[in-house]
Design a protein around this motif. Structure first.
Motif, short mmCIF file in Angstrom:
data_model
loop_
_atom_site.label_atom_id
_atom_site.label_comp_id
_atom_site.label_asym_id
_atom_site.label_seq_id
_atom_site.Cartn_x
_atom_site.Cartn_y
_atom_site.Cartn_z
N PHE A 119 0.82 -1.22 0.00
CA PHE A 119 0.00 0.00 0.00
C PHE A 119 0.85 1.27 0.00
O PHE A 119 0.31 2.37 0.04
CB PHE A 119 -0.89 0.04 1.25
CG PHE A 119 -1.97 -1.02 1.30
CD1 PHE A 119 -3.25 -0.76 0.82
CD2 PHE A 119 -1.71 -2.28 1.85
CE1 PHE A 119 -4.25 -1.73 0.89
CE2 PHE A 119 -2.71 -3.25 1.92
CZ PHE A 119 -3.98 -2.97 1.45
N SER A 120 2.20 1.11 -0.02
CA SER A 120 3.04 2.26 0.34
C SER A 120 2.89 3.46 -0.59
O SER A 120 2.90 4.59 -0.13
CB SER A 120 4.51 1.84 0.47
OG SER A 120 4.91 1.16 -0.69
N SER A 121 2.76 3.23 -1.89
CA SER A 121 2.77 4.41 -2.77
C SER A 121 1.38 4.74 -3.35
O SER A 121 1.27 5.34 -4.41
CB SER A 121 3.77 4.19 -3.90
OG SER A 121 3.42 3.02 -4.59
N LEU A 122 0.35 4.36 -2.63
CA LEU A 122 -1.00 4.61 -3.15
C LEU A 122 -1.50 6.02 -2.80
O LEU A 122 -1.18 6.55 -1.75
CB LEU A 122 -2.00 3.61 -2.55
CG LEU A 122 -1.81 2.14 -2.89
CD1 LEU A 122 -2.99 1.35 -2.37
CD2 LEU A 122 -1.64 1.94 -4.39
N ASP A 123 -2.28 6.57 -3.72
CA ASP A 123 -2.94 7.84 -3.44
C ASP A 123 -4.33 7.63 -2.85
O ASP A 123 -4.87 8.48 -2.17
CB ASP A 123 -3.10 8.65 -4.74
CG ASP A 123 -1.75 9.04 -5.31
OD1 ASP A 123 -0.82 9.26 -4.50
OD2 ASP A 123 -1.63 9.10 -6.54
N ARG A 124 -4.89 6.47 -3.18
CA ARG A 124 -6.27 6.27 -2.75
C ARG A 124 -6.66 4.78 -2.80
O ARG A 124 -6.06 3.99 -3.53
CB ARG A 124 -7.22 7.04 -3.65
CG ARG A 124 -8.53 7.34 -2.94
CD ARG A 124 -9.71 7.43 -3.83
NE ARG A 124 -9.69 8.54 -4.77
CZ ARG A 124 -10.57 8.63 -5.77
NH1 ARG A 124 -11.49 7.70 -5.93
NH2 ARG A 124 -10.50 9.64 -6.61
N LEU A 125 -7.69 4.49 -2.03
CA LEU A 125 -8.29 3.16 -2.04
C LEU A 125 -9.76 3.33 -2.41
O LEU A 125 -10.41 4.27 -1.95
CB LEU A 125 -8.19 2.60 -0.62
CG LEU A 125 -8.03 1.13 -0.37
CD1 LEU A 125 -6.82 0.59 -1.10
CD2 LEU A 125 -7.90 0.90 1.12
N THR A 126 -10.27 2.43 -3.24
CA THR A 126 -11.70 2.45 -3.56
C THR A 126 -12.29 1.13 -3.09
O THR A 126 -11.78 0.07 -3.43
CB THR A 126 -11.90 2.60 -5.08
OG1 THR A 126 -11.32 3.85 -5.48
CG2 THR A 126 -13.36 2.57 -5.45
N LEU A 127 -13.33 1.20 -2.27
CA LEU A 127 -13.98 -0.02 -1.77
C LEU A 127 -15.42 -0.05 -2.28
O LEU A 127 -16.14 0.95 -2.16
CB LEU A 127 -14.00 -0.03 -0.24
CG LEU A 127 -12.63 -0.13 0.44
CD1 LEU A 127 -12.50 0.90 1.54
CD2 LEU A 127 -12.40 -1.52 1.00
N VAL A 128 -15.82 -1.16 -2.86
CA VAL A 128 -17.14 -1.26 -3.47
C VAL A 128 -17.81 -2.57 -3.07
O VAL A 128 -17.17 -3.62 -3.05
CB VAL A 128 -17.03 -1.18 -5.01
CG1 VAL A 128 -18.41 -1.24 -5.66
CG2 VAL A 128 -16.30 0.08 -5.46
N ALA A 129 -19.10 -2.51 -2.76
CA ALA A 129 -19.85 -3.71 -2.36
C ALA A 129 -21.34 -3.38 -2.31
O ALA A 129 -21.74 -2.24 -2.58
CB ALA A 129 -19.37 -4.20 -0.99
#
Ligand code: F6R
Length: 361
Positions: free
Chosen positions: A41-51
């Motif tokens: 996860f170190s260089s991520l700008d964002r997370l998208t969670l969908v359900a």
């Protein structure tokens, strides 16, 4: 096959300490986090969670974890909206799809939309051979075992556990969690199956409360922080199996509208672990009591001593690390819905109009 229980839902609620412990043995052997190194996860700008549905509420709870433990901005959406909104997605992001079945049509369509648009497509599923598992770059099993009851219970708490572990990994990768903090949080997590057992030990008391709640037309659930999505999950559980109208609200939103609904016929379930927002939740609860709402306070022993005066009912949960309260407090929310449905005589495992797996949109 119901193992002596009257319903699959009852069996699956009771199984939670065992399946959670199994999942923890898999993901946390010894003191180590057993998640793939490629899950970086170190260089991520964002997370998208969908359900969808209950899995969506698990994502909303996880947002609090990813943001507070890993300083990772999160977007959470229901799949049926996400897929047609066609949102722009940063390339330096992961998209996470949470689904018990791994076959939900809208969630699958959202997953397909994200392929090629994000760095990695990850699914968190119970069925390892499912379409979503096959079509993701990485599939993490929640290890809940087969869930038969239409209302999701043990899959929800196992989804939360896996998402929590992912947030820990994210915190390590991003340098927001050190080894001491990790050990502390893993200790708390390892104690959770025992605490869940204690919560299940209050079942007869919860059943008595549920019998009174079953007489209501409308029920509100309130919580703050990560307990807000749990309030919505509690309301969903109650409406889908007992057919009682219920809504979950953030406690702080009460005075922006829903407090108008409160009178002496409305039970208000207040999910109030003793976290840093406890006092604020209690003051919202007192506003409900001033309008004669029937408050059911769910908190720990000290919380009860501090705030149960004047409530209609109170229920004591074991003390738990505040981060993990949404997983523990899921148990009384599930049992409350279950026993309200039993009191009303509805078909608990096969509620009207619902299917276990929604493979058409
Ligand atoms: C509610 C419930 C549903 C499911 C939803 C998503 O108790 O079970 O809201 O959570 O239909 O299903 P999955 O997780 O299979 O994608």
């Amino acid at each position: 096959e119901k193992g002596g229980y009257k319903h699959f839902m009852a069996k699956e609620i009771a199984e939670q300490p065992v399946v959670l412990a199994d999942a923890l043995r898999h993901y946390v052997p010894g003191e180590r986090l057993n998640l793939p190194e490629t899950l970086d996860f170190s260089s991520l700008d964002r997370l998208t969670l969908v359900a969808c549905g209950t899995a969506f509420y698990a994502c909303q709870i996880a947002k609090y974890w990813f943001e507070t433990l890993a300083a990772l901005p999160c977007e959470v959406d229901i799949a049926s909206e996400f897929r047609y909104r066609e949102p722009p997605l940063p390339q330096r992001s992961f998209a996470i799809f949470v689904s018990q079945s791994g076959e939900t049509a809208d969630t699958l369509a959202a997953l397909r939309y994200c392929r090629g648009r994000v760095a990695r497509v990850i699914s968190v599923v119970n069925v390892e051979t499912s379409t979503m598992a096959r079509e993701s770059d990485l599939a993490l099993p929640i290890m809940a075992g087969p869930e038969v009851g239409v209302a999701s219970t043990k899959a929800f708490t196992c989804q939360l556990a896996v998402l929590f572990l992912m947030a820990l990994k994210a915190g390590l990768d991003r340098g927001t969690i050190d080894q001491d903090r990790l050990r502390q949080l893993l200790d708390s997590l390892n104690r959770l199956p025992g605490l869940m057992n204690q919560a299940i030990g209050s079942e007869s008391e919860i059943a008595r409360i549920a019998e009174s709640v079953a007489e209501a037309q409308d029920v509100l659930f309130l919580g703050r922080g990560a307990m807000f999505p749990l309030a919505m999950e509690g309301a969903l559980k109650l409406k889908e199996i007992s057919y009682i109208h219920a809504e979950g609200y953030a406690s702080g939103e009460l005075k922006h509208g829903p407090i108008a609904l409160i009178d002496k016929t409305v039970p208000v379930i207040v999910l109030a672990p003793r976290d840093r927002l406890f006092d604020k939740t209690v003051s919202n609860m007192q506003e409900v009591m001033a309008r004669h709402g029937k408050v059911v306070l769910i908190t720990d022993r000290e919380g009860e001593n501090a705030a149960a005066d004047g409530t209609w009912r109170s229920l004591v949960m074991p003390e738990v690390a505040p981060e993990l309260a949404p997983i523990l407090y899921a148990v009384p929310a599930q049992l409350l819905a279950y026993h309200a449905a039993v009191a009303k005589g509805t078909d608990v495992d096969q509620p009207r109009n619902l299917a276990k797996s929604v493979t058409v949109e």
